[in-house]
Design a protein around this motif. Sequence first.
Motif, PDB file in Angstrom:
ATOM      1  N   VAL A   1       0.793  -1.229   0.000  1.00  0.00           N
ATOM      2  CA  VAL A   1       0.000   0.000   0.000  1.00  0.00           C
ATOM      3  C   VAL A   1       0.829   1.284   0.000  1.00  0.00           C
ATOM      4  N   ILE A   2       2.035   1.253   0.539  1.00  0.00           N
ATOM      5  CA  ILE A   2       2.839   2.483   0.565  1.00  0.00           C
ATOM      6  C   ILE A   2       3.112   2.925  -0.879  1.00  0.00           C
ATOM      7  N   GLY A   3       2.734   4.158  -1.176  1.00  0.00           N
ATOM      8  CA  GLY A   3       2.885   4.707  -2.519  1.00  0.00           C
ATOM      9  C   GLY A   3       1.623   4.626  -3.359  1.00  0.00           C
ATOM     10  N   ALA A   4       0.597   3.947  -2.860  1.00  0.00           N
ATOM     11  CA  ALA A   4      -0.637   3.771  -3.632  1.00  0.00           C
ATOM     12  C   ALA A   4      -1.419   5.077  -3.733  1.00  0.00           C
ATOM     13  N   THR A   5      -2.085   5.230  -4.866  1.00  0.00           N
ATOM     14  CA  THR A   5      -2.958   6.373  -5.102  1.00  0.00           C
ATOM     15  C   THR A   5      -4.407   5.984  -4.801  1.00  0.00           C
ATOM     16  N   THR A   6      -5.249   6.985  -4.681  1.00  0.00           N
ATOM     17  CA  THR A   6      -6.676   6.733  -4.496  1.00  0.00           C
ATOM     18  C   THR A   6      -7.215   5.903  -5.651  1.00  0.00           C
ATOM     19  N   GLU A   7      -6.790   6.231  -6.853  1.00  0.00           N
ATOM     20  CA  GLU A   7      -7.272   5.519  -8.032  1.00  0.00           C
ATOM     21  C   GLU A   7      -6.888   4.048  -7.980  1.00  0.00           C
ATOM     22  N   GLU A   8      -5.657   3.753  -7.548  1.00  0.00           N
ATOM     23  CA  GLU A   8      -5.231   2.351  -7.437  1.00  0.00           C
ATOM     24  C   GLU A   8      -6.068   1.604  -6.400  1.00  0.00           C
ATOM     25  N   LEU A   9      -6.341   2.262  -5.278  1.00  0.00           N
ATOM     26  CA  LEU A   9      -7.154   1.637  -4.235  1.00  0.00           C
ATOM     27  C   LEU A   9      -8.590   1.392  -4.710  1.00  0.00           C
ATOM     28  N   GLN A  10      -9.164   2.384  -5.393  1.00  0.00           N
ATOM     29  CA  GLN A  10     -10.526   2.222  -5.912  1.00  0.00           C
ATOM     30  C   GLN A  10     -10.581   1.096  -6.940  1.00  0.00           C
ATOM     31  N   SER A  11      -9.607   1.055  -7.813  1.00  0.00           N
ATOM     32  CA  SER A  11      -9.552   0.015  -8.834  1.00  0.00           C
ATOM     33  C   SER A  11      -9.407  -1.364  -8.196  1.00  0.00           C
ATOM     34  N   ALA A  12      -8.546  -1.465  -7.179  1.00  0.00           N
ATOM     35  CA  ALA A  12      -8.361  -2.745  -6.484  1.00  0.00           C
ATOM     36  C   ALA A  12      -9.645  -3.173  -5.795  1.00  0.00           C
ATOM     37  N   ARG A  13     -10.311  -2.242  -5.129  1.00  0.00           N
ATOM     38  CA  ARG A  13     -11.570  -2.549  -4.450  1.00  0.00           C
ATOM     39  C   ARG A  13     -12.629  -3.022  -5.449  1.00  0.00           C
ATOM     40  N   ASP A  14     -12.749  -2.295  -6.551  1.00  0.00           N
ATOM     41  CA  ASP A  14     -13.743  -2.649  -7.562  1.00  0.00           C
ATOM     42  C   ASP A  14     -13.432  -4.005  -8.199  1.00  0.00           C
ATOM     43  N   ALA A  15     -12.161  -4.260  -8.469  1.00  0.00           N
ATOM     44  CA  ALA A  15     -11.754  -5.540  -9.058  1.00  0.00           C
ATOM     45  C   ALA A  15     -11.956  -6.689  -8.076  1.00  0.00           C
ATOM     46  N   MET A  16     -11.740  -6.429  -6.792  1.00  0.00           N
ATOM     47  CA  MET A  16     -11.992  -7.444  -5.760  1.00  0.00           C
ATOM     48  C   MET A  16     -13.473  -7.800  -5.739  1.00  0.00           C
ATOM     49  N   LEU A  17     -14.330  -6.782  -5.722  1.00  0.00           N
ATOM     50  CA  LEU A  17     -15.774  -7.035  -5.720  1.00  0.00           C
ATOM     51  C   LEU A  17     -16.201  -7.818  -6.957  1.00  0.00           C
ATOM     52  N   ALA A  18     -15.668  -7.451  -8.110  1.00  0.00           N
ATOM     53  CA  ALA A  18     -16.000  -8.165  -9.343  1.00  0.00           C
ATOM     54  C   ALA A  18     -15.495  -9.607  -9.286  1.00  0.00           C
ATOM     55  N   MET A  19     -14.316  -9.815  -8.710  1.00  0.00           N
ATOM     56  CA  MET A  19     -13.758 -11.164  -8.579  1.00  0.00           C
ATOM     57  C   MET A  19     -14.646 -12.025  -7.681  1.00  0.00           C
ATOM     58  N   LEU A  20     -15.097 -11.441  -6.585  1.00  0.00           N
ATOM     59  CA  LEU A  20     -15.899 -12.194  -5.621  1.00  0.00           C
ATOM     60  C   LEU A  20     -17.335 -12.419  -6.087  1.00  0.00           C
ATOM     61  N   LYS A  21     -17.896 -11.431  -6.766  1.00  0.00           N
ATOM     62  CA  LYS A  21     -19.337 -11.471  -7.062  1.00  0.00           C
ATOM     63  C   LYS A  21     -19.691 -11.873  -8.489  1.00  0.00           C
ATOM     64  N   SER A  22     -18.785 -11.643  -9.449  1.00  0.00           N
ATOM     65  CA  SER A  22     -19.189 -11.886 -10.838  1.00  0.00           C
ATOM     66  C   SER A  22     -18.106 -12.522 -11.707  1.00  0.00           C
ATOM     67  N   GLY A  23     -17.192 -13.265 -11.097  1.00  0.00           N
ATOM     68  CA  GLY A  23     -16.220 -14.019 -11.873  1.00  0.00           C
ATOM     69  C   GLY A  23     -15.081 -13.220 -12.460  1.00  0.00           C
ATOM     70  N   GLY A  24     -14.864 -11.999 -11.971  1.00  0.00           N
ATOM     71  CA  GLY A  24     -13.748 -11.199 -12.465  1.00  0.00           C
ATOM     72  C   GLY A  24     -12.406 -11.827 -12.107  1.00  0.00           C
ATOM     73  N   GLU A  25     -11.365 -11.365 -12.758  1.00  0.00           N
ATOM     74  CA  GLU A  25     -10.027 -11.912 -12.539  1.00  0.00           C
ATOM     75  C   GLU A  25      -9.367 -11.383 -11.270  1.00  0.00           C
ATOM     76  N   GLY A  26      -9.794 -10.247 -10.803  1.00  0.00           N
ATOM     77  CA  GLY A  26      -9.194  -9.681  -9.601  1.00  0.00           C
ATOM     78  C   GLY A  26      -8.304  -8.506  -9.912  1.00  0.00           C
ATOM     79  N   PRO A  27      -7.764  -7.888  -8.866  1.00  0.00           N
ATOM     80  CA  PRO A  27      -6.941  -6.694  -9.027  1.00  0.00           C
ATOM     81  C   PRO A  27      -5.683  -6.946  -9.859  1.00  0.00           C
ATOM     82  N   GLU A  28      -5.227  -5.879 -10.487  1.00  0.00           N
ATOM     83  CA  GLU A  28      -3.981  -5.899 -11.250  1.00  0.00           C
ATOM     84  C   GLU A  28      -3.005  -4.941 -10.595  1.00  0.00           C
ATOM     85  N   GLY A  29      -1.801  -4.918 -11.086  1.00  0.00           N
ATOM     86  CA  GLY A  29      -0.807  -3.979 -10.586  1.00  0.00           C
ATOM     87  C   GLY A  29      -0.376  -4.300  -9.170  1.00  0.00           C
TER      88      GLY A  29
END
Length: 151
Positions: free
Chosen positions: A77-105
């Motif tokens: 997390v050190i060095g992360a931007t708000t955008e990276e955190l939002q993207s990770a959160r959204d990708a996590m939700l998609a991974m858990l709820k709708s078969g997404g691949e999960g966060p990148e970067g």
Amino acid sequence: MIDDLYSARILTLAANLPHSGRLSAPDGTGERVAKLCGSKATVDVVLDAEGRVADFAQDVKACALGQAAAGVVGEVVIGATTEELQSARDAMLAMLKSGGEGPEGRFEGLRALKQVADYPARHASTMVAIEATLDAVNQALTSRTSLAGAA
């Protein structure tokens, strides 16, 4: 099947909680609780001049899945931007709820929790760390904006 959920990788991540504790003078604090199981994450952040996470601490009282997610977040997390955190959160939700691949970067390690998708009752505990971190960063940015507006 439950053995797959609590793999050696998950248990290793859960046992390693980087930046454990609290900051003495955070710019922002976030807290999330998973109502179903009581998993809880309290996160403190300090932001740099560009709004990136410069310092971070987390107090996590969660099941192995919540602890594992917090372990991944704490590692990168050190060095992360708000955008990276939002993207990770959204990708996590998609991974858990709708078969997404999960966060990148930087947060790609959260993909280790992909098998949690098969256990909806565990989704909220898996999300508390990233959501509390995003809340803390947003609170810090809001405080910074309020202070700048008052000056």
